[in-house]
Scaffold this motif. Structure first.
Motif, PDB file in Angstrom:
ATOM      1  N   ASP A 311      44.276  28.444  31.783  1.00  0.00           N
ATOM      2  CA  ASP A 311      44.735  28.878  33.052  1.00  0.00           C
ATOM      3  C   ASP A 311      43.888  30.248  33.013  1.00  0.00           C
ATOM      4  N   HIS A 312      44.320  30.855  34.465  1.00  0.00           N
ATOM      5  CA  HIS A 312      43.793  32.214  34.578  1.00  0.00           C
ATOM      6  C   HIS A 312      44.742  33.107  34.888  1.00  0.00           C
ATOM      7  N   ILE A 313      44.581  34.349  34.448  1.00  0.00           N
ATOM      8  CA  ILE A 313      45.478  35.607  34.769  1.00  0.00           C
ATOM      9  C   ILE A 313      45.067  36.521  35.789  1.00  0.00           C
ATOM     10  N   ARG A 447      42.276  40.404  40.540  1.00  0.00           N
ATOM     11  CA  ARG A 447      41.066  39.965  39.743  1.00  0.00           C
ATOM     12  C   ARG A 447      41.600  38.823  38.645  1.00  0.00           C
ATOM     13  N   TYR A 448      40.784  37.883  38.690  1.00  0.00           N
ATOM     14  CA  TYR A 448      41.171  36.926  37.690  1.00  0.00           C
ATOM     15  C   TYR A 448      40.488  36.870  36.371  1.00  0.00           C
ATOM     16  N   TYR A 449      40.933  36.536  35.303  1.00  0.00           N
ATOM     17  CA  TYR A 449      40.563  36.324  33.803  1.00  0.00           C
ATOM     18  C   TYR A 449      41.021  35.224  33.307  1.00  0.00           C
ATOM     19  N   SER A 450      39.772  34.535  32.772  1.00  0.00           N
ATOM     20  CA  SER A 450      40.174  33.085  31.950  1.00  0.00           C
ATOM     21  C   SER A 450      40.739  33.532  30.750  1.00  0.00           C
ATOM     22  N   ILE A 451      42.127  33.063  30.571  1.00  0.00           N
ATOM     23  CA  ILE A 451      42.918  33.282  29.582  1.00  0.00           C
ATOM     24  C   ILE A 451      42.165  33.080  28.208  1.00  0.00           C
ATOM     25  N   VAL A 464      43.215  38.438  27.185  1.00  0.00           N
ATOM     26  CA  VAL A 464      42.168  38.729  28.113  1.00  0.00           C
ATOM     27  C   VAL A 464      40.878  39.282  27.452  1.00  0.00           C
ATOM     28  N   THR A 465      39.748  38.613  27.710  1.00  0.00           N
ATOM     29  CA  THR A 465      38.691  39.181  27.246  1.00  0.00           C
ATOM     30  C   THR A 465      37.849  39.856  28.609  1.00  0.00           C
ATOM     31  N   ALA A 466      37.379  41.001  28.533  1.00  0.00           N
ATOM     32  CA  ALA A 466      36.853  41.486  29.969  1.00  0.00           C
ATOM     33  C   ALA A 466      35.859  42.440  29.554  1.00  0.00           C
ATOM     34  N   LYS A 481      31.284  51.692  39.149  1.00  0.00           N
ATOM     35  CA  LYS A 481      32.206  51.251  38.329  1.00  0.00           C
ATOM     36  C   LYS A 481      33.169  50.095  38.719  1.00  0.00           C
ATOM     37  N   GLY A 482      33.391  49.077  38.046  1.00  0.00           N
ATOM     38  CA  GLY A 482      34.346  48.087  38.397  1.00  0.00           C
ATOM     39  C   GLY A 482      35.540  48.397  38.633  1.00  0.00           C
ATOM     40  N   VAL A 483      36.298  48.291  39.362  1.00  0.00           N
ATOM     41  CA  VAL A 483      37.660  48.771  39.792  1.00  0.00           C
ATOM     42  C   VAL A 483      38.596  48.295  38.842  1.00  0.00           C
ATOM     43  N   THR A 484      38.813  47.184  38.594  1.00  0.00           N
ATOM     44  CA  THR A 484      39.917  46.705  37.475  1.00  0.00           C
ATOM     45  C   THR A 484      39.726  46.837  36.023  1.00  0.00           C
ATOM     46  N   THR A 485      38.355  46.606  35.677  1.00  0.00           N
ATOM     47  CA  THR A 485      37.955  46.610  34.516  1.00  0.00           C
ATOM     48  C   THR A 485      38.041  48.074  33.706  1.00  0.00           C
ATOM     49  N   GLU A 687      33.918  22.906  34.966  1.00  0.00           N
ATOM     50  CA  GLU A 687      33.368  24.236  34.769  1.00  0.00           C
ATOM     51  C   GLU A 687      34.555  25.481  35.209  1.00  0.00           C
ATOM     52  N   ASP A 688      34.310  26.457  34.653  1.00  0.00           N
ATOM     53  CA  ASP A 688      35.056  27.605  35.043  1.00  0.00           C
ATOM     54  C   ASP A 688      34.092  28.937  35.144  1.00  0.00           C
ATOM     55  N   VAL A 689      33.610  29.018  36.361  1.00  0.00           N
ATOM     56  CA  VAL A 689      32.367  30.006  36.327  1.00  0.00           C
ATOM     57  C   VAL A 689      32.868  30.867  37.675  1.00  0.00           C
TER      58      VAL A 689
HETATM   59  P1  FAD Z   1      34.557  45.298  41.075  1.00  0.00           P
HETATM   60  O1  FAD Z   1      35.028  46.430  41.297  1.00  0.00           O
HETATM   61  O2  FAD Z   1      35.334  44.051  41.669  1.00  0.00           O
HETATM   62  O3  FAD Z   1      32.923  44.996  40.988  1.00  0.00           O
HETATM   63  C1  FAD Z   1      32.503  43.701  40.695  1.00  0.00           C
HETATM   64  C2  FAD Z   1      30.900  43.707  41.143  1.00  0.00           C
HETATM   65  O4  FAD Z   1      30.957  43.678  42.678  1.00  0.00           O
HETATM   66  C3  FAD Z   1      30.047  44.842  40.816  1.00  0.00           C
HETATM   67  O5  FAD Z   1      29.541  44.598  39.684  1.00  0.00           O
HETATM   68  C4  FAD Z   1      29.056  44.758  41.838  1.00  0.00           C
HETATM   69  O6  FAD Z   1      28.217  43.697  41.522  1.00  0.00           O
HETATM   70  C5  FAD Z   1      29.782  44.429  43.017  1.00  0.00           C
HETATM   71  N1  FAD Z   1      30.294  45.636  43.806  1.00  0.00           N
HETATM   72  C6  FAD Z   1      31.474  46.141  43.601  1.00  0.00           C
HETATM   73  N2  FAD Z   1      31.391  47.106  44.632  1.00  0.00           N
HETATM   74  C7  FAD Z   1      30.480  47.277  45.288  1.00  0.00           C
HETATM   75  C8  FAD Z   1      29.659  48.237  45.959  1.00  0.00           C
HETATM   76  N3  FAD Z   1      30.277  49.031  46.558  1.00  0.00           N
HETATM   77  N4  FAD Z   1      28.552  47.742  46.612  1.00  0.00           N
HETATM   78  C9  FAD Z   1      27.792  46.648  46.116  1.00  0.00           C
HETATM   79  N5  FAD Z   1      28.355  45.952  45.208  1.00  0.00           N
HETATM   80  C10 FAD Z   1      29.602  46.089  44.688  1.00  0.00           C
HETATM   81  N6  FAD Z   1      35.542  38.464  33.784  1.00  0.00           N
HETATM   82  C11 FAD Z   1      35.565  38.808  32.416  1.00  0.00           C
HETATM   83  O7  FAD Z   1      35.169  39.814  32.046  1.00  0.00           O
HETATM   84  N7  FAD Z   1      36.336  37.820  31.601  1.00  0.00           N
HETATM   85  C12 FAD Z   1      36.815  36.791  32.120  1.00  0.00           C
HETATM   86  O8  FAD Z   1      37.312  35.942  31.382  1.00  0.00           O
HETATM   87  C13 FAD Z   1      36.663  36.457  33.349  1.00  0.00           C
HETATM   88  N8  FAD Z   1      37.305  35.131  33.995  1.00  0.00           N
HETATM   89  C14 FAD Z   1      37.207  34.956  35.284  1.00  0.00           C
HETATM   90  C15 FAD Z   1      37.613  33.882  35.726  1.00  0.00           C
HETATM   91  C16 FAD Z   1      37.539  33.532  37.100  1.00  0.00           C
HETATM   92  C17 FAD Z   1      38.087  32.291  37.786  1.00  0.00           C
HETATM   93  C18 FAD Z   1      36.877  34.456  38.144  1.00  0.00           C
HETATM   94  C19 FAD Z   1      36.935  34.102  39.513  1.00  0.00           C
HETATM   95  C20 FAD Z   1      36.136  35.665  37.665  1.00  0.00           C
HETATM   96  C21 FAD Z   1      36.496  36.050  36.281  1.00  0.00           C
HETATM   97  N9  FAD Z   1      35.949  37.193  35.761  1.00  0.00           N
HETATM   98  C22 FAD Z   1      35.998  37.509  34.287  1.00  0.00           C
HETATM   99  C23 FAD Z   1      35.589  37.939  36.716  1.00  0.00           C
HETATM  100  C24 FAD Z   1      36.598  39.033  36.912  1.00  0.00           C
HETATM  101  O9  FAD Z   1      37.432  38.578  37.717  1.00  0.00           O
HETATM  102  C25 FAD Z   1      36.162  40.562  37.682  1.00  0.00           C
HETATM  103  O10 FAD Z   1      35.228  39.992  38.785  1.00  0.00           O
HETATM  104  C26 FAD Z   1      35.314  41.529  36.970  1.00  0.00           C
HETATM  105  O11 FAD Z   1      36.028  41.917  35.744  1.00  0.00           O
HETATM  106  C27 FAD Z   1      34.950  42.636  37.699  1.00  0.00           C
HETATM  107  O12 FAD Z   1      36.082  43.161  38.281  1.00  0.00           O
HETATM  108  P2  FAD Z   1      36.190  44.959  38.431  1.00  0.00           P
HETATM  109  O13 FAD Z   1      37.286  45.026  39.545  1.00  0.00           O
HETATM  110  O14 FAD Z   1      36.056  45.718  37.202  1.00  0.00           O
HETATM  111  O15 FAD Z   1      34.849  45.160  39.308  1.00  0.00           O
END
Ligand code: FAD
Length: 690
Positions: A311-313, A447-451, A464-466, A481-485, A687-689
């Motif tokens: 599942d996903h969290i 944001r979803y993460y594969s458990i 969670v592995t992120a 910078k990614g928001v959630t991570t 697939e889980d992509v």
């Molecule tokens: P965000 O802030 O969402 O940014 C992500 C990306 O969006 C950036 O790298 C960039 O490419 C783009 N972006 C963001 N802001 C901008 C901007 N201003 N301009 C242009 N591009 C931008 N991740 C894991 O690490 N482990 C997992 O197990 C995992 N499982 C997943 C399972 C599913 C079903 C799905 C859908 C996703 C999974 N992911 C996983 C990915 C995860 O959900 C997040 O997308 C990831 O961690 C990034 O989130 P964030 O909020 O840190 O980054």
């Protein structure tokens, strides 16, 4: 002295409040603050209302409904943009509708002078989004039937359609294709063409913009609409609530709904109602230069949440303080960040996307996706509110010139506030109505993460592995910078005892609204997936999961190791893992040894390190090297799983598998590709992509 309207409202509210108090809330519905949107957990912000769309359009005087099937919010955003444009440019009376909120068996009675628009994302393996499942099953069903029995059933229906898809998936845009085909089969009349946006090519936004102009022309002709000069009309009314402060108990400071506000979080926890879960443990499982990977253990005991392996969290993020400040500053709201506001939908079909009364700070921090890329259309909309003529001209040019926009804005990955800072040359944009941001900036998406754990092994603890997202952008000094991570990284730092958890100066408000997340908590919910181990553990499995794609497979292998320990007969368990270097980002390298001890020969880990040797080696190459064994296992009906990067890896693995079967079985590649397809439809290939 004469009473002004505000006084009357205040008096009325006081009076009704008194009534409500003395009647113990029996008449609370009456006394409800007109500017308050109280979210209840069960239905999010949805009040009980009709599921009859024809009736709804009649009573609210609408002639255009824009339905959306959305998973991550993009389709919903496009739908609301179409609705706004239809109103401002053509005077259409538009409304936006969640497919989940209506029934469709009376679609045949939608009058001829109305139009329905469908904005439909395709999810995963050609599936409908969660909110579109019922609609999709209904409209494409073999025995679809409608309330009236005219022939053809949808002979009156005029519709417009746009799909959001990804060409790296096999079932590219299948939702819009199948729905449009079904509607036409029933006699529905498509206006313009059914547009298709391609996330795989990174052209979604431009595909949408290129599709909509000819569509509007065709629609205007068909419906006899006159184009007028677009005027901005706010969808939401904002009032500053003088009597309230951020300490008033009824003011939402980021709490997702009323129960959270009242401090009584209660299940069921779902996409409308997160569980504020304690983080039991957090660590970095690799850290190299600018890359780090987190492993978290999230405790769900006592929440009634449950999960199954695979599942996903979902994690509900908080925006970085640095970006919240930037936004409030450039819009001139910094000094008012804690002012309490009420937000009211000025149109009965619009929904306020967050609970109120609240503060500007809370809206921006918890509810708006302020860090996302800014769209060209939104820049064009905001041109009218520019602080000076030069900025206005620049905004207009950016809005109309795709290449210029690309060069100046999207190439630099600017979010809305960064774009406004740049274009305004330091001047604040105080003229933009806050409603425009509520309409134009997406809702924050979980944001979803594969458990990465097994529910058999740790029922109440979700791993969670992120990988922490940090992207160097040419032409910019600061990385994206990614928001959630990065929020999770801050939580990890806090748990690790760091006095000022503050990755990269992002200053997350990790204590949450009213310090409710103190003690290291994070809001989450669980999403069930179809990515599942065979129910019979003796069946062989082959897993391909490079990078964080290994996450669910850690859960799978953990589960099988436990089953083996318990004396069960476990089948061959083959894992292909890839990363850059064995010494850098080899996830769970020591844990695999433990599983090997439990599983013995049944477990085989095959690694591909792309930067350790002179030649880049990826998982698909290793698959090829092991083609004999892979083919034999598949002949024994092994399940085949792929997780991780959707853009390249998943497709290459798919192609390689067909190649392997073709060679090993002496059949043409086209035949082998057919076999892979049928494995997919039989769930033998999963697939889980992302
Ligand atoms: P965000 O802030 O969402 O940014 C992500 C990306 O969006 C950036 O790298 C960039 O490419 C783009 N972006 C963001 N802001 C901008 C901007 N201003 N301009 C242009 N591009 C931008 N991740 C894991 O690490 N482990 C997992 O197990 C995992 N499982 C997943 C399972 C599913 C079903 C799905 C859908 C996703 C999974 N992911 C996983 C990915 C995860 O959900 C997040 O997308 C990831 O961690 C990034 O989130 P964030 O909020 O840190 O980054």
């Amino acid at each position: 002295a004469q009473l002004d309207t505000l006084d009357i409202i205040v008096l009325a509210v006081l009076l009704l409040g008194t009534v409500a108090y003395f009647t113990k809330g029996t008449y609370w519905g009456l006394a409800k603050d007109p500017y308050a949107t109280s979210y209840t957990a069960a239905n999010g912000n949805k009040p009980a209302k009709t599921r009859n769309i024809v009736e709804k359009m009649e009573e609210s005087n609408k002639n255009c409904v824009v339905f959306y099937g959305s998973q991550t919010g993009t389709a919903e955003d496009y739908a609301s943009r179409l609705a706004k444009e239809g109103k401002s440019r053509f005077g259409l009376e538009t409304m936006v509708a969640d497919l989940e909120d209506y029934d469709f068996d009376n679609l045949d009675s939608l009058p001829e002078d109305k139009v329905a628009m469908f904005v439909l994302a395709t999810y995963g393996e050609g599936e409908p989004t969660d909110n579109a499942v019922d609609f999709y099953e209904f409209i494409t069903g073999e025995d679809v039937s409608f309330a009236n029995s005219s022939e053809p059933a949808l002979g009156n229906l005029k519709y417009v359609a746009f799909g959001l898809g990804n060409n790296t998936y096999e079932h590219y845009n299948s939702m819009v294709r199948n729905v449009s085909a079904a509607l036409q089969k029933l006699g529905g009349q498509l206006i313009g063409t059914a547009g298709e946006g391609d996330d795989g090519a990174g052209t979604m936004e431009e595909d949408f913009l290129a599709w909509k102009d000819p569509m509007w022309t065709a629609l205007a002709e068909k419906m006899g609409l006159e184009e007028r000069e677009a005027v901005y009309e706010p969808v939401f009314g904002i009032t500053e609530r003088e009597g309230l402060t951020k300490d008033s108990p009824e003011v939402y400071l980021g709490e997702p709904n009323k129960m959270h506000l009242e401090g009584t979080q209660k299940g069921p926890f779902n996409a409308h109602n997160p569980y504020i879960a304690p983080i039991a443990e957090s660590k970095e499982i690799f850290t190299v230069k600018d890359r780090n990977c987190l492993h978290l253990e999230i405790d769900i005991s006592g929440s009634n949440l449950s999960y199954q392996t695979g599942d996903h969290i979902a994690v509900w993020p908080t925006n970085a303080g640095k970006e919240v400040d930037r936004f409030l500053n450039v819009t001139g709201l910094l000094s008012k960040r804690d002012s309490v506001i009420g937000v009211k939908a000025l149109d009965p079909t619009a929904k306020v996307p967050f609970p109120t009364p609240t503060t500007y700070d809370a809206v921006v921090r918890y509810h708006m996706e302020i860090c996302a890329p800014v769209s060209r259309q939104f820049i064009a909309t905001l041109a009218a509110f520019a602080p000076n003529e030069a900025a206005k001209a620049e905004m207009t040019k950016l809005g109309s010139d795709k290449d210029y926009f690309h060069q100046k804005i999207s190439n630099k990955y600017y979010n809305i506030a960064q774009a406004l800072e740049e274009i305004g040359g330091g001047q604040q944009w105080t003229e933009i109505p806050f409603s425009a941001f509520i309409e134009g900036v997406n809702k924050v998406q979980p944001r979803y993460y594969s458990i990465s754990s097994s529910s058999l092994v740790q029922k109440n603890m979700i791993s969670v592995t992120a990988v922490v997202e940090s992207l160097d952008v040419p032409g910019r000094t600061d990385a994206l910078k990614g928001v959630t991570t990065n929020y999770l990284l801050a939580l990890k730092q806090k748990q690790g005892g760091e006095p000022n958890p503050d990755p990269h100066g992002l200053t997350y408000d990790i204590m949450g609204p009213r310090n409710k997340y103190d003690g290291c908590h994070v809001p989450v919910h669980v999403r069930h997936s179809n990515f599942k181990l065979p129910s019979d553990p003796s069946k062989p499995i082959i897993m391909v999961g490079p990078g964080t794609g290994v996450a669910p497979f850690r859960g799978f292998v953990q589960e099988r190791a436990a089953q083996a320990k318990a004396g069960e007969n476990v089948g061959k368990t083959m894992l292909f893992f890839g990363c850059r270097k064995a010494s850098e980002d080899f996830l769970y390298s020591s844990e695999w040894e433990e599983y090997k001890q439990a599983l013995g020969d049944k477990f085989e880990l095959i690694t591909a390190f792309s930067r350790d040797g002179p030649k880049k080696v990826y998982v698909q190459h290793r698959l090829k090297e092991h083609q004999k064994e892979v083919n034999e296992l598949l002949l024994q009906k092994a399940y085949f799983y792929v997780c991780g990067d959707a853009a390249n890896m998943a497709r290459e693995v798919n192609t390689m598998l067909a190649k392997i079967m073709s060679e090993e079985r002496g059949i043409p590649e086209t035949k082998a590709e057919e076999i892979v397809k049928s494995m997919r439809s039989a769930n033998q290939y999963q697939e889980d992509v992302w």
